[in-house]
Design an enzyme around this catalytic site. Structure first.
Site, short mmCIF file in Angstrom:
data_model
loop_
_atom_site.label_atom_id
_atom_site.label_comp_id
_atom_site.label_asym_id
_atom_site.label_seq_id
_atom_site.Cartn_x
_atom_site.Cartn_y
_atom_site.Cartn_z
N LYS A 125 -4.92 -3.08 -5.89
CA LYS A 125 -6.23 -2.98 -6.35
C LYS A 125 -7.05 -3.88 -5.37
O LYS A 125 -6.55 -4.71 -4.46
CB LYS A 125 -6.65 -3.60 -7.91
CG LYS A 125 -5.83 -2.65 -8.91
CD LYS A 125 -6.41 -1.35 -8.88
CE LYS A 125 -5.32 -0.53 -10.04
NZ LYS A 125 -5.65 0.64 -9.84
N SER A 153 -6.10 5.59 -6.91
CA SER A 153 -7.22 4.57 -7.30
C SER A 153 -8.01 3.97 -6.45
O SER A 153 -8.90 3.13 -6.33
CB SER A 153 -6.49 3.81 -8.36
OG SER A 153 -5.76 2.82 -7.61
#
Length: 157
Positions: free
Chosen positions: A76, A33
């Site tokens: 993230k 990701s």
């Protein structure tokens, strides 16, 4: 003489080990990701006390845990800060109605996220590889509570 030196060296090693385990934490990243900045299998070093002295900043790469995911670490990038509005229109991210420049993003997805206000002590996070990232755009992640943040990534290998 040797014995005294050995005791000092051993004491220094023990102190360094204890202090490093309280301040730094290595973890292995699973998933893509954050590709291409961080890829599946990379190791990262987390500064666990970084946010004891200041708030997370936009573009910091953080590690956090969600109560609903037990022991799973999530990596993230911070995009939106508390008390800002965030909106995504055709893959373009707007903070307080201004499009932000994101040179680290290489794989976009054509999604929309309707304008929302980020609550106090919360952050809006996104993965750099938007096509595969499950992040604040999705209800299962949502806005990240400051208390959920483990630390800031300071090194990758």
């Amino acid at each position: 003489m040797f014995r005294k030196t050995f005791k000092h060296i051993l004491m220094i090693i023990i102190i360094l080990f204890i202090s490093c385990s309280l301040i730094l934490k290595p973890i292995r990243v699973k998933g893509n990701s954050m590709y291409p900045v961080i890829t599946d299998g990379d190791w990262v070093l987390i500064n666990k006390i970084a946010y004891k002295f200041h708030e997370p900043k936009r573009e910091d790469i953080i590690v956090f845990k969600l109560k609903s995911h037990n022991s799973k670490y999530i990596v993230k990038r911070v995009i939106g800060l508390e008390n800002e509005t965030v909106e995504i229109i055709s893959s373009k991210v707007y903070i307080n109605n201004y499009e932000i420049h994101e040179p680290y993003v290489t794989y976009l997805s054509n999604d929309h996220f309707y304008r929302r206000l980020i609550p106090l002590d919360h952050f809006f996070v996104l993965g750099d590889n938007r096509k595969v990232s499950v992040d604040s755009r999705y209800e299962e992640i949502g806005f990240i509570d400051k208390e959920s943040i483990i630390g800031k990534i300071i090194f990758k290998w």
